[in-house]
Design a protein around this motif. Structure first.
Motif, PDB file in Angstrom:
ATOM      1  N   ILE A  15       0.806  -1.229   0.000  1.00 16.60           N
ATOM      2  CA  ILE A  15       0.000   0.000   0.000  1.00 16.60           C
ATOM      3  C   ILE A  15       0.834   1.272   0.000  1.00 16.60           C
ATOM      4  CG2 ILE A  15      -1.942  -1.118   1.137  1.00 16.60           C
ATOM      5  CD1 ILE A  15      -1.152   0.470   3.660  1.00 16.60           C
ATOM      6  N   GLY A  16       2.115   1.159   0.313  1.00 17.26           N
ATOM      7  CA  GLY A  16       2.993   2.322   0.328  1.00 17.26           C
ATOM      8  C   GLY A  16       3.081   2.943   1.716  1.00 17.26           C
ATOM      9  N   GLN A  17       4.287   3.152   2.193  1.00 19.13           N
ATOM     10  CA  GLN A  17       4.525   3.713   3.525  1.00 19.13           C
ATOM     11  C   GLN A  17       3.801   5.049   3.703  1.00 19.13           C
ATOM     12  OE1 GLN A  17       6.477   2.415   6.200  1.00 19.13           O
ATOM     13  NE2 GLN A  17       5.598   4.120   7.339  1.00 19.13           N
ATOM     14  N   GLU A  18       3.737   5.860   2.655  1.00 21.27           N
ATOM     15  CA  GLU A  18       3.114   7.182   2.757  1.00 21.27           C
ATOM     16  C   GLU A  18       1.613   7.110   3.015  1.00 21.27           C
ATOM     17  OE1 GLU A  18       2.819   5.925  -1.496  1.00 21.27           O
ATOM     18  OE2 GLU A  18       4.391   5.835   0.009  1.00 21.27           O
ATOM     19  N   ASN A  19       1.019   5.937   2.828  1.00 24.18           N
ATOM     20  CA  ASN A  19      -0.419   5.777   3.053  1.00 24.18           C
ATOM     21  C   ASN A  19      -0.759   5.232   4.438  1.00 24.18           C
ATOM     22  OD1 ASN A  19      -1.329   6.676   0.473  1.00 24.18           O
ATOM     23  ND2 ASN A  19      -0.499   4.787  -0.360  1.00 24.18           N
ATOM     24  N   ILE A  20       0.248   5.057   5.258  1.00 27.05           N
ATOM     25  CA  ILE A  20       0.020   4.602   6.624  1.00 27.05           C
ATOM     26  C   ILE A  20       0.160   5.815   7.534  1.00 27.05           C
ATOM     27  CG2 ILE A  20       0.813   3.117   8.491  1.00 27.05           C
ATOM     28  CD1 ILE A  20       1.846   1.199   6.338  1.00 27.05           C
ATOM     29  N   ILE A  21      -0.934   6.185   8.180  1.00 24.33           N
ATOM     30  CA  ILE A  21      -0.909   7.336   9.073  1.00 24.33           C
ATOM     31  C   ILE A  21      -1.365   6.890  10.459  1.00 24.33           C
ATOM     32  CG2 ILE A  21      -1.288   8.996   7.219  1.00 24.33           C
ATOM     33  CD1 ILE A  21      -4.206   9.198   8.119  1.00 24.33           C
ATOM     34  N   GLY A  22      -1.031   7.658  11.452  1.00 25.28           N
ATOM     35  CA  GLY A  22      -1.455   7.290  12.790  1.00 25.28           C
ATOM     36  C   GLY A  22      -1.138   8.379  13.794  1.00 25.28           C
ATOM     37  N   ILE A  23      -1.647   8.173  14.974  1.00 22.46           N
ATOM     38  CA  ILE A  23      -1.412   9.068  16.100  1.00 22.46           C
ATOM     39  C   ILE A  23      -1.272   8.170  17.320  1.00 22.46           C
ATOM     40  CG2 ILE A  23      -3.809   9.441  16.795  1.00 22.46           C
ATOM     41  CD1 ILE A  23      -1.398  12.315  16.233  1.00 22.46           C
ATOM     42  N   TRP A  24      -0.655   8.658  18.357  1.00 22.11           N
ATOM     43  CA  TRP A  24      -0.435   7.785  19.512  1.00 22.11           C
ATOM     44  C   TRP A  24      -1.530   7.915  20.548  1.00 22.11           C
ATOM     45  CZ3 TRP A  24       4.931  10.245  20.620  1.00 22.11           C
ATOM     46  CH2 TRP A  24       4.800  11.571  21.015  1.00 22.11           C
ATOM     47  N   ASP A  25      -1.583   6.883  21.402  1.00 17.01           N
ATOM     48  CA  ASP A  25      -2.361   7.010  22.624  1.00 17.01           C
ATOM     49  C   ASP A  25      -1.349   7.047  23.759  1.00 17.01           C
ATOM     50  OD1 ASP A  25      -1.590   4.392  23.229  1.00 17.01           O
ATOM     51  OD2 ASP A  25      -3.604   3.567  23.218  1.00 17.01           O
ATOM     52  N   ASP A  26      -1.817   7.004  24.968  1.00 14.48           N
ATOM     53  CA  ASP A  26      -0.893   7.170  26.088  1.00 14.48           C
ATOM     54  C   ASP A  26       0.141   6.057  26.180  1.00 14.48           C
ATOM     55  OD1 ASP A  26      -3.049   5.542  26.742  1.00 14.48           O
ATOM     56  OD2 ASP A  26      -3.017   6.083  28.860  1.00 14.48           O
ATOM     57  N   HIS A  27      -0.190   4.864  25.770  1.00 15.88           N
ATOM     58  CA  HIS A  27       0.780   3.780  25.870  1.00 15.88           C
ATOM     59  C   HIS A  27       1.877   3.882  24.814  1.00 15.88           C
ATOM     60  CE1 HIS A  27      -2.918   2.388  27.834  1.00 15.88           C
ATOM     61  NE2 HIS A  27      -2.054   2.035  28.761  1.00 15.88           N
ATOM     62  N   ASP A  28       1.563   4.452  23.658  1.00 12.26           N
ATOM     63  CA  ASP A  28       2.597   4.708  22.653  1.00 12.26           C
ATOM     64  C   ASP A  28       3.504   5.849  23.105  1.00 12.26           C
ATOM     65  OD1 ASP A  28       1.407   2.869  20.815  1.00 12.26           O
ATOM     66  OD2 ASP A  28      -0.034   4.424  20.278  1.00 12.26           O
ATOM     67  N   PHE A  29       2.915   6.812  23.785  1.00 18.79           N
ATOM     68  CA  PHE A  29       3.621   8.008  24.238  1.00 18.79           C
ATOM     69  C   PHE A  29       4.623   7.682  25.334  1.00 18.79           C
ATOM     70  CE2 PHE A  29       3.475  12.008  26.876  1.00 18.79           C
ATOM     71  CZ  PHE A  29       4.129  12.823  25.974  1.00 18.79           C
ATOM     72  N   GLY A  30       4.255   6.782  26.223  1.00 20.36           N
ATOM     73  CA  GLY A  30       5.132   6.434  27.345  1.00 20.36           C
ATOM     74  C   GLY A  30       4.336   5.786  28.447  1.00 20.36           C
ATOM     75  N   LEU A  31       4.163   6.490  29.536  1.00 22.69           N
ATOM     76  CA  LEU A  31       3.430   5.969  30.682  1.00 22.69           C
ATOM     77  C   LEU A  31       1.921   6.109  30.486  1.00 22.69           C
ATOM     78  CD1 LEU A  31       5.544   7.559  33.566  1.00 22.69           C
ATOM     79  CD2 LEU A  31       5.630   5.206  32.743  1.00 22.69           C
ATOM     80  N   ASN A  32       1.182   5.291  31.208  1.00 20.80           N
ATOM     81  CA  ASN A  32      -0.267   5.385  31.180  1.00 20.80           C
ATOM     82  C   ASN A  32      -0.708   6.778  31.624  1.00 20.80           C
ATOM     83  OD1 ASN A  32      -2.909   4.337  30.858  1.00 20.80           O
ATOM     84  ND2 ASN A  32      -3.050   4.099  33.073  1.00 20.80           N
ATOM     85  N   ASP A  33      -1.551   7.411  30.827  1.00 25.82           N
ATOM     86  CA  ASP A  33      -2.088   8.749  31.092  1.00 25.82           C
ATOM     87  C   ASP A  33      -1.020   9.837  31.166  1.00 25.82           C
ATOM     88  OD1 ASP A  33      -4.679   7.816  31.067  1.00 25.82           O
ATOM     89  OD2 ASP A  33      -4.719   7.447  33.226  1.00 25.82           O
ATOM     90  N   ALA A  34       0.148   9.594  30.604  1.00 22.03           N
ATOM     91  CA  ALA A  34       1.223  10.597  30.632  1.00 22.03           C
ATOM     92  C   ALA A  34       0.831  11.809  29.792  1.00 22.03           C
ATOM     93  CB  ALA A  34       2.529   9.998  30.107  1.00 22.03           C
ATOM     94  N   GLY A  35       1.444  12.923  30.085  1.00 18.25           N
ATOM     95  CA  GLY A  35       1.157  14.154  29.366  1.00 18.25           C
ATOM     96  C   GLY A  35       2.356  15.080  29.349  1.00 18.25           C
ATOM     97  N   ARG A  36       2.090  16.385  29.516  1.00 20.68           N
ATOM     98  CA  ARG A  36       3.122  17.409  29.367  1.00 20.68           C
ATOM     99  C   ARG A  36       4.299  17.252  30.335  1.00 20.68           C
ATOM    100  NH1 ARG A  36       2.010  22.634  28.983  1.00 20.68           N
ATOM    101  NH2 ARG A  36      -0.131  22.334  28.348  1.00 20.68           N
ATOM    102  N   ASN A  37       4.105  16.561  31.421  1.00 15.71           N
ATOM    103  CA  ASN A  37       5.186  16.403  32.397  1.00 15.71           C
ATOM    104  C   ASN A  37       5.998  15.125  32.211  1.00 15.71           C
ATOM    105  OD1 ASN A  37       4.573  18.845  33.737  1.00 15.71           O
ATOM    106  ND2 ASN A  37       2.893  17.834  34.795  1.00 15.71           N
TER     107      ASN A  37
END
Length: 115
Positions: A15-37
């Motif tokens: 399908i081509g790498q350019e056609n794969i899009i996504g955004i993270w949730d908290d577990h992709d970001f790091g800790l559960n419910d993590a944010g600006r800190n």
């Protein structure tokens, strides 16, 4: 690791790498419910962008957060992906924010451009 799995590699090639899009949730970001800190949010952002093979010179690598838009069907549809982790205030903050000033401004500009 995912990029080394033959089935995933075949899927991406079909399908081509350019056609794969996504955004993270908290577990992709790091800790559960993590944010600006979260202390490794910059590193998490670069790891995410590396995984999706975002070019090193992309503006997404210099902004704070992974928000972006992706136009599909020859620009007839715009998919807007918001980053609700990078600037997220703690849930205990009743007047808190999820997007941060820069992303709010970007969203307003992006919506104004959409036709």
């Amino acid at each position: 690791k995912l990029h080394s799995i033959p089935q995933y590699k075949s899927f991406v090639e079909s399908i081509g790498q350019e056609n794969i899009i996504g955004i993270w949730d908290d577990h992709d970001f790091g800790l559960n419910d993590a944010g600006r800190n979260y202390p490794w949010r910059e590193e998490s952002q670069q790891a995410f962008l590396d995984f999706f093979k975002v070019p090193k010179n992309s503006e997404r690598r210099s902004r704070k957060g992974i928000y972006h838009f992706h136009d599909v069907h020859k620009g007839k549809i715009r998919v807007i992906l918001l980053d609700n982790r990078y600037h997220k205030d703690d849930y205990k903050n009743k007047s808190g924010d999820f997007l941060g000033e820069e992303q709010w401004a970007w969203l307003q500009e992006t919506l104004n451009q959409s036709g």
